[in-house]
Design a protein around this motif. Structure first.
Motif, PDB file in Angstrom:
ATOM      1  N   ALA A 117       0.866  -1.182   0.000  1.00  0.00           N
ATOM      2  CA  ALA A 117       0.000   0.000   0.000  1.00  0.00           C
ATOM      3  C   ALA A 117       0.899   1.227   0.000  1.00  0.00           C
ATOM      4  O   ALA A 117       1.327   1.717   1.055  1.00  0.00           O
ATOM      5  N   GLY A 118       1.218   1.656  -1.187  1.00  0.00           N
ATOM      6  CA  GLY A 118       2.165   2.761  -1.311  1.00  0.00           C
ATOM      7  C   GLY A 118       3.572   2.296  -0.997  1.00  0.00           C
ATOM      8  O   GLY A 118       4.092   1.345  -1.596  1.00  0.00           O
ATOM      9  N   GLU A 119       4.196   2.948  -0.022  1.00  0.00           N
ATOM     10  CA  GLU A 119       5.533   2.561   0.383  1.00  0.00           C
ATOM     11  C   GLU A 119       5.529   1.552   1.522  1.00  0.00           C
ATOM     12  O   GLU A 119       6.583   1.046   1.908  1.00  0.00           O
ATOM     13  N   GLN A 120       4.361   1.256   2.077  1.00  0.00           N
ATOM     14  CA  GLN A 120       4.274   0.331   3.195  1.00  0.00           C
ATOM     15  C   GLN A 120       3.864  -1.058   2.708  1.00  0.00           C
ATOM     16  O   GLN A 120       3.171  -1.206   1.696  1.00  0.00           O
ATOM     17  N   THR A 121       4.291  -2.055   3.457  1.00  0.00           N
ATOM     18  CA  THR A 121       3.991  -3.452   3.148  1.00  0.00           C
ATOM     19  C   THR A 121       3.309  -4.088   4.350  1.00  0.00           C
ATOM     20  O   THR A 121       3.815  -4.000   5.488  1.00  0.00           O
ATOM     21  N   PHE A 122       2.186  -4.718   4.090  1.00  0.00           N
ATOM     22  CA  PHE A 122       1.434  -5.398   5.147  1.00  0.00           C
ATOM     23  C   PHE A 122       1.471  -6.905   4.882  1.00  0.00           C
ATOM     24  O   PHE A 122       1.027  -7.358   3.815  1.00  0.00           O
ATOM     25  N   PRO A 123       1.997  -7.663   5.823  1.00  0.00           N
ATOM     26  CA  PRO A 123       2.043  -9.117   5.609  1.00  0.00           C
ATOM     27  C   PRO A 123       0.667  -9.748   5.786  1.00  0.00           C
ATOM     28  O   PRO A 123      -0.060  -9.439   6.734  1.00  0.00           O
ATOM     29  N   PHE A 124       0.318 -10.594   4.829  1.00  0.00           N
ATOM     30  CA  PHE A 124      -0.933 -11.356   4.909  1.00  0.00           C
ATOM     31  C   PHE A 124      -0.569 -12.730   5.463  1.00  0.00           C
ATOM     32  O   PHE A 124      -0.100 -13.605   4.752  1.00  0.00           O
ATOM     33  N   THR A 125      -0.782 -12.927   6.766  1.00  0.00           N
ATOM     34  CA  THR A 125      -0.315 -14.128   7.459  1.00  0.00           C
ATOM     35  C   THR A 125      -1.432 -15.152   7.618  1.00  0.00           C
ATOM     36  O   THR A 125      -2.603 -14.880   7.360  1.00  0.00           O
ATOM     37  N   SER A 126      -1.038 -16.344   8.069  1.00  0.00           N
ATOM     38  CA  SER A 126      -2.008 -17.412   8.319  1.00  0.00           C
ATOM     39  C   SER A 126      -2.963 -17.038   9.443  1.00  0.00           C
ATOM     40  O   SER A 126      -4.125 -17.473   9.451  1.00  0.00           O
ATOM     41  N   ALA A 127      -2.512 -16.189  10.398  1.00  0.00           N
ATOM     42  CA  ALA A 127      -3.407 -15.748  11.466  1.00  0.00           C
ATOM     43  C   ALA A 127      -4.564 -14.940  10.888  1.00  0.00           C
ATOM     44  O   ALA A 127      -5.720 -15.080  11.335  1.00  0.00           O
ATOM     45  N   ILE A 128      -4.279 -14.097   9.897  1.00  0.00           N
ATOM     46  CA  ILE A 128      -5.349 -13.321   9.261  1.00  0.00           C
ATOM     47  C   ILE A 128      -6.298 -14.246   8.504  1.00  0.00           C
ATOM     48  O   ILE A 128      -7.520 -14.034   8.499  1.00  0.00           O
ATOM     49  N   VAL A 129      -5.754 -15.279   7.878  1.00  0.00           N
ATOM     50  CA  VAL A 129      -6.602 -16.219   7.135  1.00  0.00           C
ATOM     51  C   VAL A 129      -7.579 -16.906   8.076  1.00  0.00           C
ATOM     52  O   VAL A 129      -8.787 -16.998   7.798  1.00  0.00           O
ATOM     53  N   TRP A 130      -7.077 -17.397   9.212  1.00  0.00           N
ATOM     54  CA  TRP A 130      -7.983 -18.094  10.140  1.00  0.00           C
ATOM     55  C   TRP A 130      -8.980 -17.117  10.767  1.00  0.00           C
ATOM     56  O   TRP A 130     -10.109 -17.516  11.071  1.00  0.00           O
ATOM     57  N   LEU A 131      -8.572 -15.861  10.951  1.00  0.00           N
ATOM     58  CA  LEU A 131      -9.505 -14.872  11.476  1.00  0.00           C
ATOM     59  C   LEU A 131     -10.616 -14.604  10.470  1.00  0.00           C
ATOM     60  O   LEU A 131     -11.800 -14.519  10.841  1.00  0.00           O
ATOM     61  N   LEU A 132     -10.264 -14.488   9.190  1.00  0.00           N
ATOM     62  CA  LEU A 132     -11.281 -14.299   8.150  1.00  0.00           C
ATOM     63  C   LEU A 132     -12.196 -15.513   8.053  1.00  0.00           C
ATOM     64  O   LEU A 132     -13.412 -15.368   7.862  1.00  0.00           O
ATOM     65  N   LEU A 133     -11.615 -16.698   8.174  1.00  0.00           N
ATOM     66  CA  LEU A 133     -12.445 -17.905   8.141  1.00  0.00           C
ATOM     67  C   LEU A 133     -13.398 -17.928   9.328  1.00  0.00           C
ATOM     68  O   LEU A 133     -14.559 -18.358   9.211  1.00  0.00           O
ATOM     69  N   GLY A 134     -12.929 -17.461  10.489  1.00  0.00           N
ATOM     70  CA  GLY A 134     -13.817 -17.373  11.636  1.00  0.00           C
ATOM     71  C   GLY A 134     -14.979 -16.424  11.388  1.00  0.00           C
ATOM     72  O   GLY A 134     -16.118 -16.700  11.789  1.00  0.00           O
ATOM     73  N   PHE A 135     -14.724 -15.290  10.711  1.00  0.00           N
ATOM     74  CA  PHE A 135     -15.801 -14.362  10.362  1.00  0.00           C
ATOM     75  C   PHE A 135     -16.807 -15.004   9.409  1.00  0.00           C
ATOM     76  O   PHE A 135     -18.010 -14.758   9.496  1.00  0.00           O
ATOM     77  N   ILE A 136     -16.299 -15.841   8.486  1.00  0.00           N
ATOM     78  CA  ILE A 136     -17.215 -16.535   7.569  1.00  0.00           C
ATOM     79  C   ILE A 136     -18.150 -17.456   8.352  1.00  0.00           C
ATOM     80  O   ILE A 136     -19.361 -17.511   8.099  1.00  0.00           O
ATOM     81  N   PHE A 137     -17.600 -18.177   9.326  1.00  0.00           N
ATOM     82  CA  PHE A 137     -18.448 -19.050  10.145  1.00  0.00           C
ATOM     83  C   PHE A 137     -19.419 -18.238  11.005  1.00  0.00           C
ATOM     84  O   PHE A 137     -20.545 -18.695  11.275  1.00  0.00           O
ATOM     85  N   VAL A 138     -18.996 -17.045  11.430  1.00  0.00           N
ATOM     86  CA  VAL A 138     -19.907 -16.171  12.175  1.00  0.00           C
ATOM     87  C   VAL A 138     -21.087 -15.765  11.304  1.00  0.00           C
ATOM     88  O   VAL A 138     -22.235 -15.677  11.768  1.00  0.00           O
ATOM     89  N   ILE A 139     -20.832 -15.518  10.021  1.00  0.00           N
ATOM     90  CA  ILE A 139     -21.915 -15.156   9.094  1.00  0.00           C
ATOM     91  C   ILE A 139     -22.824 -16.360   8.849  1.00  0.00           C
ATOM     92  O   ILE A 139     -24.049 -16.221   8.760  1.00  0.00           O
TER      93      ILE A 139
END
Length: 472
Positions: free
Chosen positions: A50-72
């Motif tokens: 995002a511009g000059e910054q880099t944000f790591p997309f980690t496995s923790a974020i993946v499992w958190l997103l999967l948890g949100f899917i189950f919440v839905i």
């Protein structure tokens, strides 16, 4: 269990389970994400710029997103509305039912376990295992709105079987995971994991306290289980009204499945006896002393493969088959197929002797030899030769092809194995131990062989001598 319920009533009943079920899955993935984040063990899958910054997309974020899917999914399933409730499309369920059969099931389990064995380094990775675990639980949740599937899975005496299968999958993975780590450590010249924590503890109080806590926890769990699920008690037994299907307890369903392919004396006496004898003989025929006290596969590949094949393929899969896929009249049903008691499958099962004489040679099946006349001048104790001669007349007459095949399988094949594929084992084990091991292996392999022959060629018996209660 759901007889007499309308579709709306059935969906409301299922919704009361699926709502909390998806919430539990969401919490499970949320805890996994929190653990990876706090422990710093989360793997970076890729970086987002995002511009000059880099944000790591980690496995923790993946499992958190999967948890949100189950919440839905949780409120959608809890609504009980058929249009909103997440479920497998009917076309997918029909395709699974059409493609599922005894041959696909048996051969598929062998192929699946072979893939898991040869690719074990990939599947034991925690990330891969977590994905597979979530897919298994998601498939179970999406299948529950199907009435026919629910009737089987939610039956009170089948619920423990489903839980046992999930626990078996987890502990098999855990043992394989530790074995792969140990194999890598041993290859580097390091000690296995179990050798790093070899501190001795006292039985009292350490072990006794642990057992007491486990006993209290298990008792509380069984109390809540008894409250949540009614006891699977049926009406009093009656000789004029038997259940259809009439099934043995789950731990005997493997033996009951064997009755489809073997004569009762073979499935109920010989094979179980061979299992007991084989278990007793393991310490005496096992020449490889490596792997004692720690998990390993590379040092015990042969023993590992034989055990996993015998336990998972020839026992666990037969229990699952008998519990979840065998319906009325012991017919095979797909996982989403209605158990119709009027379903009749016309199976023209034939014996090998019928195929040999009637189909291949185009001749009638030879009749049973007549009793030979014993001259009066011979002593009476020789009269026993009459039935013996008649028996061998059947064995080497009508059943000649099956007899030769069975003799080759159990007598000629072990020496061939000793001279070819298992030559190293024969040299290290010696004649007696190797012959015992080879015959136990051949008896174990006879079950999947008979299963395939029955399903593919409708072959009932290789040797069929009902006159003497000898069928194989």
């Amino acid at each position: 269990m759901t007889h007499g319920l309308t579709d709306a009533q059935f969906l409301n009943m299922v919704a009361s389970f699926l709502g909390p079920y998806y919430l539990v899955l969401a919490l499970m993935n949320g805890v996994a994400a929190l653990y990876l984040w706090q422990s710093g063990t989360a793997k970076t899958w890729y970086n987002i710029r995002a511009g000059e910054q880099t944000f790591p997309f980690t496995s923790a974020i993946v499992w958190l997103l999967l948890g949100f899917i189950f919440v839905i999914l949780a409120p959608l399933a809890w609504s009980g509305h058929g249009a909103w409730m997440p479920s497998l499309p009917e076309s997918v369920r029909e395709a699974i039912n059409r493609s599922t059969g005894p041959v696909v099931y048996s051969v598929g389990t062998v192929v699946l376990l072979s893939i898991l064995f040869f690719c074990r380094r990939f599947f034991v990775q925690p990330t891969v295992a977590w994905i597979v675990w979530n897919l298994m639980l998601l498939l179970l949740g999406l299948s529950m709105p199907d009435r026919d599937f629910y009737e089987i899975i939610a039956k009170p005496d089948n619920v423990p079987i489903v839980m046992l299968v999930l626990l078996l999958a987890y502990f098999t993975w855990l043992a394989t995971y530790r074995a792969v780590i140990n194999d890598d450590r041993i290859a580097r010249g390091e000690a296995p994991l179990e050798a790093l924590d070899n501190e001795k503890v006292l039985v009292w109080p350490d072990l006794v306290y642990t057992e007491l806590i486990c006993m209290i926890g298990l008792t509380a769990f069984l109390i809540f289980w008894a409250i949540a699920l009614p006891a699977p008690l049926e009406e009093p037994a009656s000789s004029v009204k038997t259940p259809n299907p009439s099934k043995a307890p789950w731990y005997f369903l493997g033996l009951q499945e064997m009755l489809v392919y073997f004569d009762p004396w073979m499935a109920g006496v010989v094979l179980p006896s061979m299992i007991v004898v084989g278990l007793m003989a393991i310490p005496y025929i096992d020449f490889n002393k490596a792997g004692n006290g720690y998990y390993t596969i590379n040092q015990r590949k042969f023993a590992y493969v034989i055990f996993q094949f015998g336990f998972l393929v020839m026992w666990v899969t037969l229990i699952v088959l008998g519990t979840l896929l065998r319906g009325p009249n012991w017919n095979f049903f797909g996982p989403y197929e209605f158990w119709d008691s009027h379903k009749v499958e016309a199976l023209n099962n034939v014996n090998l002797s019928q195929i040999f004489w009637e189909q291949w040679l185009d001749r009638p099946l030879p009749a049973k030899p007549e009793m030979a006349f014993v001259p009066a001048y011979l002593p009476s104790w020789l009269h026993w030769l009459q039935p013996v001669g008649q028996f061998f007349g059947v064995v080497f007459g009508r059943e000649i092809l099956g007899t030769l095949l069975v003799l080759f399988y159990f007598i000629a094949l072990p020496p061939i194995m000793a001279l070819t594929v298992f030559r190293k084992y024969y040299q290290r084990m010696g004649l007696i131990r190797f012959m015992l091991m080879a015959n136990l292996m051949l008896f174990m392999a006879s079950l999947p062989i008979k299963m395939v022959l029955r399903w593919v060629f409708n072959l009932k018996y290789i040797i069929a001598i009902p006159e003497y209660f000898l069928n194989f």
